[in-house]
Design a protein around this motif. Sequence first.
Motif, short mmCIF file in Angstrom:
data_model
loop_
_atom_site.label_atom_id
_atom_site.label_comp_id
_atom_site.label_asym_id
_atom_site.label_seq_id
_atom_site.Cartn_x
_atom_site.Cartn_y
_atom_site.Cartn_z
N SER A 1 2.88 0.68 11.04
CA SER A 1 1.59 0.63 10.75
C SER A 1 1.25 1.08 9.28
N GLU A 2 2.23 1.67 8.44
CA GLU A 2 1.91 1.75 7.26
C GLU A 2 2.55 0.84 6.09
N ARG A 3 2.89 -0.18 6.95
CA ARG A 3 3.64 -1.38 5.99
C ARG A 3 2.94 -2.35 5.37
N THR A 4 1.37 -2.10 5.40
CA THR A 4 0.29 -3.21 4.83
C THR A 4 0.60 -3.57 3.43
N ASP B 1 0.86 -1.23 0.02
CA ASP B 1 -0.05 0.10 0.09
C ASP B 1 0.85 1.17 0.10
N ALA B 2 1.87 1.28 0.68
CA ALA B 2 2.73 2.64 0.74
C ALA B 2 3.62 2.91 -0.59
N LEU B 3 3.57 1.60 -1.22
CA LEU B 3 4.14 1.98 -2.68
C LEU B 3 3.23 2.11 -3.80
N ASN B 4 1.81 2.44 -3.45
CA ASN B 4 1.02 2.40 -4.45
C ASN B 4 0.58 1.15 -5.04
N GLY B 5 0.77 -0.04 -4.65
CA GLY B 5 0.50 -1.14 -5.13
C GLY B 5 1.58 -1.95 -5.63
N GLY C 1 -1.14 -9.00 4.87
CA GLY C 1 -0.14 -9.00 5.87
C GLY C 1 0.41 -7.78 5.83
N THR C 2 1.77 -7.97 6.25
CA THR C 2 2.65 -6.48 6.60
C THR C 2 4.26 -6.99 5.90
#
Length: 201
Positions: free
Chosen positions: A113-116, A76-80, A141-142
């Motif tokens: 928290s942002e590594r989903t 998610d943090a890398l826009n997919g 996951g994360t």
Amino acid sequence: MKRIVIATQNKGKAKDFETMLSPLGYQVLTLIDVAQDMDVEETGVTFEENAILKAEAVSQALGIPVISDDSGLEIDALNGEPGVYSARYAGGAKSDDANIDKVLEKLDGVPDSERTARFRCVLAVAAPGQQTETFSGSCEGTILHERRGDNGFGYDPIFFVPAQDKAMAELQPNEKAEISHRGNALRKLNDSMPAWLNEDK
């Protein structure tokens, strides 16, 4: 025993399929077994497009039923990313270690928290004269800060599965099959197995 060809030369994927399909009475063959020189270019922009491309190309060339898998990691943090480019994320030749290094580098400083992330898989089942069908699965996951475990392949060492409290690479093959994106997609395929796939060929 029925034989099924998986349109891959990836031994890790082949092992995943074997773990899940052998108990259902299938002998799993891959391109390494039946068409070692065959390489289908993945020009699709989605997992589904690539899976269909591979399944139909191999099925048409060999004249037999084929299952193709296109799968990858979405962060998610890398826009997919890396998405459909998961296998060659670091460029050039496929290298699991180089791909993992690139992900960890890009996520440097990103809090837990942002590594989903999720693993996503689409299976396409094709056979001559039949309508191609697709089945999809995912696993949430994360992303860990460092590698853990020696099992699996690809991004498994840095993909943490909260429900198991382990990295994917710390799971045994049967444990992974229970919760993985590929396992989930295969269960859907098994539940809605195309009639022609159940016929002895």
